[in-house]
Design a protein around this motif. Structure first.
Motif, mmCIF file in Angstrom:
data_model
loop_
_atom_site.group_PDB
_atom_site.id
_atom_site.type_symbol
_atom_site.label_atom_id
_atom_site.label_comp_id
_atom_site.label_asym_id
_atom_site.label_seq_id
_atom_site.Cartn_x
_atom_site.Cartn_y
_atom_site.Cartn_z
ATOM 1 N N THR A 16 0.854 -1.193 0.000
ATOM 2 C CA THR A 16 0.000 0.000 0.000
ATOM 3 C C THR A 16 0.886 1.238 0.000
ATOM 4 O O THR A 16 1.856 1.295 0.773
ATOM 5 C CB THR A 16 -0.918 0.033 1.246
ATOM 6 O OG1 THR A 16 -1.705 -1.167 1.276
ATOM 7 C CG2 THR A 16 -1.825 1.244 1.229
ATOM 8 N N THR A 21 -4.869 3.943 2.801
ATOM 9 C CA THR A 21 -5.494 2.983 3.714
ATOM 10 C C THR A 21 -5.238 1.560 3.227
ATOM 11 O O THR A 21 -5.442 1.249 2.047
ATOM 12 C CB THR A 21 -7.008 3.225 3.808
ATOM 13 O OG1 THR A 21 -7.244 4.541 4.341
ATOM 14 C CG2 THR A 21 -7.686 2.195 4.704
ATOM 15 N N GLU A 23 -6.078 -2.497 3.537
ATOM 16 C CA GLU A 23 -7.056 -3.497 3.963
ATOM 17 C C GLU A 23 -6.385 -4.861 3.982
ATOM 18 O O GLU A 23 -5.848 -5.313 2.977
ATOM 19 C CB GLU A 23 -8.268 -3.525 3.026
ATOM 20 C CG GLU A 23 -9.205 -2.358 3.217
ATOM 21 C CD GLU A 23 -10.549 -2.566 2.517
ATOM 22 O OE1 GLU A 23 -10.766 -3.689 1.983
ATOM 23 O OE2 GLU A 23 -11.361 -1.637 2.504
ATOM 24 N N LEU A 76 -13.321 -4.092 9.220
ATOM 25 C CA LEU A 76 -14.222 -3.846 8.092
ATOM 26 C C LEU A 76 -15.669 -4.154 8.483
ATOM 27 O O LEU A 76 -16.603 -3.442 8.054
ATOM 28 C CB LEU A 76 -13.791 -4.706 6.899
ATOM 29 C CG LEU A 76 -14.564 -4.492 5.600
ATOM 30 C CD1 LEU A 76 -14.335 -3.066 5.082
ATOM 31 C CD2 LEU A 76 -14.119 -5.505 4.540
ATOM 32 N N THR A 86 -11.621 -8.787 8.508
ATOM 33 C CA THR A 86 -10.678 -7.936 7.773
ATOM 34 C C THR A 86 -10.327 -6.688 8.587
ATOM 35 O O THR A 86 -11.197 -6.033 9.171
ATOM 36 C CB THR A 86 -11.283 -7.524 6.424
ATOM 37 O OG1 THR A 86 -11.523 -8.709 5.649
ATOM 38 C CG2 THR A 86 -10.354 -6.587 5.666
ATOM 39 N N LYS A 88 -8.642 -2.808 8.773
ATOM 40 C CA LYS A 88 -8.367 -1.588 8.010
ATOM 41 C C LYS A 88 -7.368 -0.740 8.802
ATOM 42 O O LYS A 88 -7.547 -0.510 10.004
ATOM 43 C CB LYS A 88 -9.644 -0.789 7.771
ATOM 44 C CG LYS A 88 -10.607 -1.440 6.807
ATOM 45 C CD LYS A 88 -11.873 -0.606 6.657
ATOM 46 C CE LYS A 88 -11.564 0.766 6.076
ATOM 47 N NZ LYS A 88 -12.802 1.564 5.861
ATOM 48 N N THR A 90 -5.569 2.963 8.449
ATOM 49 C CA THR A 90 -5.551 4.216 7.687
ATOM 50 C C THR A 90 -4.205 4.928 7.807
ATOM 51 O O THR A 90 -3.444 4.711 8.763
ATOM 52 C CB THR A 90 -6.664 5.156 8.173
ATOM 53 O OG1 THR A 90 -6.438 5.480 9.555
ATOM 54 C CG2 THR A 90 -8.033 4.497 8.044
#
Length: 308
Positions: A16, A21, A23, A76, A86, A88, A90
């Motif tokens: 990422t 963000t 996941e 999530l 899941t 997340k 940020t």
């Protein structure tokens, strides 16, 4: 016995860009009961799994974020009781690169694969590299040009190029390492002088730095040194000759000590009488006394007047 708990996560590493963000997919299969618990934790690169740091817990129907990533971490689906766990994350930072553990615990269900591991890489463009040089930068010598970025993920590759219209050194006299960022130049000549640029590149971008290489010729330095020595020698000789001529002129102009014919010196001796026969007047007797030894008196034809 209870049913098996099975956790599924991606087999491939995830990436990422920094500031975005992330996941982290995690799913499980089990019969969720009152004892169901979910934990996410983080392991820094190069550390064992036993040194993991907790990110959040879900147990007894409540979510408990914890650790340094707590304010940026969430699920999530909350509550995660439908088989999806899941995570997340940020505003990811470079320090978020590492291994994430998704662990499901649901007693009395036994474990077959209750733990899933996800490797995450935070993509960072290369920082401005630092250029440096070392070695003997003279004709016939060798020089090493180095380039390195303190940040960049994945690790940047480096490429050196020469700027300007000057010809690029022949491949046989230069060796470039794209991983270490080092350029080796051998058998240097004056044509190697110029500006070189190093470009650090990865999939997020590129950055560069430059340096100037000046190849010197020692033989020209020796000729210049000899010429300077000759000029200094001539200068010193010129100064010495000037001082000598000036001294001779001053000596000629200096007046000599002379005595005129009418000058009388108080300590002068009368003509015809030596220093040993000089007489002293005796005012009491009115006559000149002779010295004690007559043999030491030298007379001449001139006569001395008597003093009365």
């Amino acid at each position: 016995p209870g049913t098996a708990v099975e956790v599924k996560v991606p087999a491939e590493p995830l990436s990422t860009p920094v500031g975005k963000t992330a996941e982290l997919p995690c799913s499980y299969s089990t019969s969720v009961g009152d004892s169901f618990a979910l934990e996410w934790s983080f392991v820094p690169p190069g550390k064992p799994l036993s040194s993991s740091h907790p990110i959040l817990y879900f147990t007894n129907g409540y979510l408990y974020p914890t650790g340094s990533q707590a304010k940026r971490a969430s699920l999530l689906q909350n509550p995660p009781t439908g088989g999806v766990a899941t995570l997340k994350l940020t505003d990811v930072h470079p320090s978020d690169t590492g291994t994430y553990l998704c662990q499901v615990n649901n007693p009395p269900d036994f474990y077959t694969n209750g733990l899933g591991l996800i490797n995450l890489t935070v993509l960072v463009p290369p920082s401005s590299p630092l250029c440096s040089k070392s070695g003997q930068t003279s004709v016939g010598g060798s020089a090493a040009l180095k380039c390195s970025s303190s940040q960049g993920a994945p690790r940047p590759v480096y490429n050196w190029v020469r700027l300007g219209s000057s010809p690029t050194p022949s491949p046989g006299s230069m060796v470039q390492d794209e991983v270490s960022g080092q350029l080796i130049l051998t058998n240097l000549s004056l044509t190697y002088s110029g500006t070189y640029r190093c470009v650090a590149t990865n999939q997020m971008g590129s950055a560069s730095c430059e340096l100037t290489l000046s190849v010197t010729d020692p033989s020209k330095g020796r000729v210049a040194g000899a010429l300077i020595g000759v000029l200094l020698g001539v200068l010193l000789l010129s100064v010495a000759a000037f001082c000598l001529i000036r001294f001779q002129k001053d000596r000629r102009k200096r007046p000599k000590e002379t005595y005129g014919g009418s000058d009388i010196r108080e300590d002068a001796i009368a003509p015809g009488i030596s220093e040993q026969t000089s007489m002293r007047p005796d005012s009491s007797k009115g006559l000149l006394e002779r010295p004690p030894s007559a043999s030491s008196v030298t007379t001449t034809k001139s006569k001395l007047p008597m003093v009365v």
